[in-house]
Write a protein that holds these residues in place. Structure first.
Motif, PDB file in Angstrom:
ATOM      1  N   THR A 116     -66.451  21.756 -20.598  1.00 56.28           N
ATOM      2  CA  THR A 116     -66.650  22.923 -19.733  1.00 56.28           C
ATOM      3  C   THR A 116     -65.534  23.025 -18.695  1.00 56.28           C
ATOM      4  O   THR A 116     -65.042  24.120 -18.399  1.00 56.28           O
ATOM      5  CB  THR A 116     -68.039  22.860 -19.056  1.00 56.28           C
ATOM      6  N   VAL A 117     -65.121  21.876 -18.162  1.00 54.04           N
ATOM      7  CA  VAL A 117     -63.997  21.908 -17.217  1.00 54.04           C
ATOM      8  C   VAL A 117     -62.733  22.347 -17.961  1.00 54.04           C
ATOM      9  O   VAL A 117     -61.935  23.125 -17.446  1.00 54.04           O
ATOM     10  CB  VAL A 117     -63.775  20.515 -16.572  1.00 54.04           C
ATOM     11  N   GLY A 118     -62.584  21.887 -19.181  1.00 56.91           N
ATOM     12  CA  GLY A 118     -61.422  22.271 -19.987  1.00 56.91           C
ATOM     13  C   GLY A 118     -61.338  23.783 -20.138  1.00 56.91           C
ATOM     14  O   GLY A 118     -60.259  24.371 -20.105  1.00 56.91           O
ATOM     15  N   SER A 119     -62.494  24.404 -20.280  1.00 54.62           N
ATOM     16  CA  SER A 119     -62.498  25.855 -20.386  1.00 54.62           C
ATOM     17  C   SER A 119     -62.125  26.495 -19.051  1.00 54.62           C
ATOM     18  O   SER A 119     -61.318  27.413 -18.989  1.00 54.62           O
ATOM     19  CB  SER A 119     -63.895  26.324 -20.797  1.00 54.62           C
ATOM     20  N   LEU A 165     -66.296  33.060 -15.885  1.00 54.28           N
ATOM     21  CA  LEU A 165     -67.570  33.789 -15.864  1.00 54.28           C
ATOM     22  C   LEU A 165     -67.434  35.101 -16.635  1.00 54.28           C
ATOM     23  O   LEU A 165     -66.352  35.682 -16.700  1.00 54.28           O
ATOM     24  CB  LEU A 165     -67.974  34.099 -14.416  1.00 54.28           C
ATOM     25  N   GLY A 166     -68.547  35.543 -17.198  1.00 50.22           N
ATOM     26  CA  GLY A 166     -68.570  36.844 -17.870  1.00 50.22           C
ATOM     27  C   GLY A 166     -67.824  36.884 -19.184  1.00 50.22           C
ATOM     28  O   GLY A 166     -67.551  37.955 -19.706  1.00 50.22           O
ATOM     29  N   MET A 167     -67.469  35.718 -19.728  1.00 47.60           N
ATOM     30  CA  MET A 167     -66.714  35.709 -20.982  1.00 47.60           C
ATOM     31  C   MET A 167     -67.568  35.208 -22.147  1.00 47.60           C
ATOM     32  O   MET A 167     -67.070  35.047 -23.255  1.00 47.60           O
ATOM     33  CB  MET A 167     -65.490  34.799 -20.864  1.00 47.60           C
ATOM     34  N   GLY A 168     -68.823  34.874 -21.877  1.00 44.04           N
ATOM     35  CA  GLY A 168     -69.684  34.354 -22.939  1.00 44.04           C
ATOM     36  C   GLY A 168     -69.453  32.877 -23.215  1.00 44.04           C
ATOM     37  O   GLY A 168     -70.198  32.239 -23.956  1.00 44.04           O
ATOM     38  N   ILE A 169     -68.417  32.307 -22.585  1.00 41.80           N
ATOM     39  CA  ILE A 169     -68.096  30.897 -22.861  1.00 41.80           C
ATOM     40  C   ILE A 169     -69.208  29.986 -22.342  1.00 41.80           C
ATOM     41  O   ILE A 169     -69.663  29.073 -23.033  1.00 41.80           O
ATOM     42  CB  ILE A 169     -66.782  30.499 -22.156  1.00 41.80           C
ATOM     43  N   LEU A 170     -69.637  30.242 -21.122  1.00 39.49           N
ATOM     44  CA  LEU A 170     -70.622  29.335 -20.520  1.00 39.49           C
ATOM     45  C   LEU A 170     -71.972  29.459 -21.224  1.00 39.49           C
ATOM     46  O   LEU A 170     -72.706  28.479 -21.355  1.00 39.49           O
ATOM     47  CB  LEU A 170     -70.744  29.622 -19.022  1.00 39.49           C
ATOM     48  N   ASP A 226     -75.942  32.104 -29.608  1.00 37.77           N
ATOM     49  CA  ASP A 226     -74.655  32.638 -29.143  1.00 37.77           C
ATOM     50  C   ASP A 226     -74.861  33.618 -27.990  1.00 37.77           C
ATOM     51  O   ASP A 226     -75.997  33.892 -27.584  1.00 37.77           O
ATOM     52  CB  ASP A 226     -73.962  33.330 -30.311  1.00 37.77           C
ATOM     53  N   ALA A 227     -73.751  34.189 -27.503  1.00 41.48           N
ATOM     54  CA  ALA A 227     -73.832  35.018 -26.299  1.00 41.48           C
ATOM     55  C   ALA A 227     -74.675  36.277 -26.484  1.00 41.48           C
ATOM     56  O   ALA A 227     -75.226  36.802 -25.520  1.00 41.48           O
ATOM     57  CB  ALA A 227     -72.421  35.389 -25.833  1.00 41.48           C
ATOM     58  N   ALA A 228     -74.801  36.770 -27.712  1.00 39.32           N
ATOM     59  CA  ALA A 228     -75.678  37.931 -27.930  1.00 39.32           C
ATOM     60  C   ALA A 228     -77.056  37.455 -28.392  1.00 39.32           C
ATOM     61  O   ALA A 228     -78.093  37.936 -27.919  1.00 39.32           O
ATOM     62  CB  ALA A 228     -75.070  38.875 -28.966  1.00 39.32           C
ATOM     63  N   PHE A 236     -75.575  29.480 -17.773  1.00 34.61           N
ATOM     64  CA  PHE A 236     -76.071  28.211 -18.347  1.00 34.61           C
ATOM     65  C   PHE A 236     -77.533  28.363 -18.784  1.00 34.61           C
ATOM     66  O   PHE A 236     -77.928  27.965 -19.870  1.00 34.61           O
ATOM     67  CB  PHE A 236     -76.005  27.085 -17.306  1.00 34.61           C
ATOM     68  N   ALA A 237     -78.338  28.926 -17.878  1.00 33.85           N
ATOM     69  CA  ALA A 237     -79.777  29.034 -18.166  1.00 33.85           C
ATOM     70  C   ALA A 237     -80.018  29.957 -19.358  1.00 33.85           C
ATOM     71  O   ALA A 237     -80.868  29.684 -20.209  1.00 33.85           O
ATOM     72  CB  ALA A 237     -80.518  29.547 -16.936  1.00 33.85           C
TER      73      ALA A 237
END
Ligand code: PHE
Length: 454
Positions: free
Chosen positions: A17-20, A234-239, A71-73, A62-63
């Motif tokens: 996560t830090v890497g991202s 934030l807002g990229m779906g990564i988290l 996935d993000a969707a 995260f939650a």
């Protein structure tokens, strides 16, 4: 049923996560923002933005990701959200893919600069240019506007990303992050030590750390908020995607604090590295904007130092590591989406996500060379995508996610996730819920509004 894919250790989960989070946002965007906004007061406002807005928004993602487990969707669907919310997920995934298209190009530049540092090509005179700055500017412009060279480097980045993602979540992403993050922090510390021993180190540190409250303005606060957003991914779906790989026992609040603090630390270390260095070599009035800081200003610093090529190589290696781990995370958003939504095998999903990049990233790269005549709303394709995603898509995605998590998600989901279903306490839970419900949508709305009417 297939076994659920998870990060295998706490360290691995944090490293990934830090890497991202640690990427070009910390290394070149942050110092540029500090410089443009008059120094240390920006840092102060930035720290507040990270803690007041960044961490709660990170927790909402995260939650959502761990609660939904998809996935993000798909995470919205799993939580029983109405169809409209799924569209938020699609928006975020689309944004992440567009970012992937141009970020791989920048990743390629860092790779090329590392190679040129090793070979010494970067420090070779350019015909017809006598001053050092002109030389690096010529190098940069020539390289970026060239057709083939940036493409080859972009393809190398796509290849590296593919290799890591094919390895899977544990054996690819986690393992690579476990190796690369310590490398990144070691390099940063080494550069810090060197920078602090330079003649004007004290002035540089003062410029960076001594706050001047008169410099605080509305536009600076908005820049700091935007910076916190980008830097924390934030807002990229990564988290959301990465959190779906978090084990149920992982402490989300602690993770969000550790990730944000480490991300902040990298930005601060970069400030400690850059300001003493530029002041010591009389480069403080140089532009820090865009690619200039790393490709023109810093090579001038290295040029003054003994062991020019070694420092230069190490610096671009640092940049490469930061960029690669971010690219991996943002590509994983789409990979996970294809695996979950279309039940694709991971291997196939990796190819479906990355192969089209050979075309799309090429277009982005060429948009600064032979395709520069193609303009969308007055910008070339690369700049248009950068602007569209970072100013609009990410903000809309993050705002909608907060509104969903604050108001529409199954009752108690956020607190349930923060307390691991009641098995531990979350003293800050009510504060986070308050921010996610009220503060974040309003603040993000203001950022969006100011971007639209800029
Ligand atoms: N947080 C990242 C950065 O600072 C943002 C990012 C992540 C960008 C992934 C692209 C891909 O650069």
């Amino acid at each position: 049923m297939a076994k659920k894919v998870q990060f295998s250790s706490k360290i691995g989960l944090i490293a990934a996560t830090v890497g991202s989070a640690v990427g070009l946002g910390n290394i070149w965007r942050f110092p540029a923002e500090v410089q443009a906004n008059g120094g240390s007061s920006f840092l102060l406002v930035y720290v507040l933005c990270v803690f007041i807005l960044g961490i709660p928004v990170m927790l909402s993602e995260f939650a959502l990701g761990r609660g939904g487990g998809s996935d993000a969707a798909g995470s919205f669907v799993k939580l029983g959200a109405r169809k409209g919310w799924q569209a938020v997920g699609y928006l975020v995934i689309l944004a992440s893919y567009l970012i992937l298209c141009f970020y791989t190009v920048v990743g390629g530049w860092t790779f090329e600069y590392m190679v040129q540092s090793i070979t010494g090509h970067l420090y070779q005179p350019v015909a017809g240019v006598t001053d050092v700055k002109g030389m690096f500017t010529a190098h940069m412009n020539e390289f970026i506007a060239d057709d083939w060279n940036p493409l080859i480097n972009t393809y190398i980045m796509i290849g590296l990303t593919l290799a890591v993602l094919l390895g899977g979540v544990q054996k690819g992403i986690e393992r690579v992050s476990n190796v690369l993050m310590p490398v990144l922090f070691t390099l940063l510390l080494a550069f810090c030590i060197v920078s602090l021993t330079l003649p004007e180190a004290q002035k540089g540190v003062e410029f960076f750390f001594k706050p001047d409250f008169s410099k605080i303005s509305m536009s600076m606060i908005l820049s700091a908020l935007g910076q916190a957003f980008f830097s924390l991914s934030l807002g990229m779906g990564i988290l959301i995607t990465y959190a779906s790989y978090f084990p149920k026992r992982a402490n989300l609040t602690r993770t969000a604090f550790i990730v944000s603090i480490l991300d902040l630390l990298v930005a601060v270390l970069m400030g400690i590295i850059i300001f003493p260095a530029v002041l010591s070599f009389g480069l403080e009035n140089e532009s820090f904007q865009g690619a200039t800081l790393v490709f023109v200003t810093l090579p001038q610093v290295f040029n003054h130092m003994p062991g020019t090529q070694i420092w230069s190589t190490l610096f671009f290696l640092l940049l490469l590591v930061a960029t690669l781990t971010s690219i991996i995370s943002i590509a994983e958003v789409s990979v996970k989406f294809l695996c979950d939504r279309f039940k694709m095998r991971r291997r196939n999903a990796c190819f479906v996500v990355l192969m089209p990049l050979f075309l799309f990233s090429s277009i982005c790269s060429l948009s600064m060379g032979s395709l520069s005549h193609i303009q969308i709303l007055g910008r070339n394709i690369f700049d248009f995508l950068d602007n569209l995603t970072s100013e609009y898509m990410l903000t809309i995605g993050a705002m909608a996610t907060c509104i969903y998590m604050g108001w529409f998600a199954p009752k108690g989901l956020l607190i349930d996730e923060l307390t691991n279903r009641g098995s531990m306490r979350s003293n800050l839970g009510p504060f986070f819920l308050f921010v996610i419900r009220w503060v974040a949508p309003v603040l993000i709305g203001i950022i969006l509004f100011s971007n639209i009417f800029k």
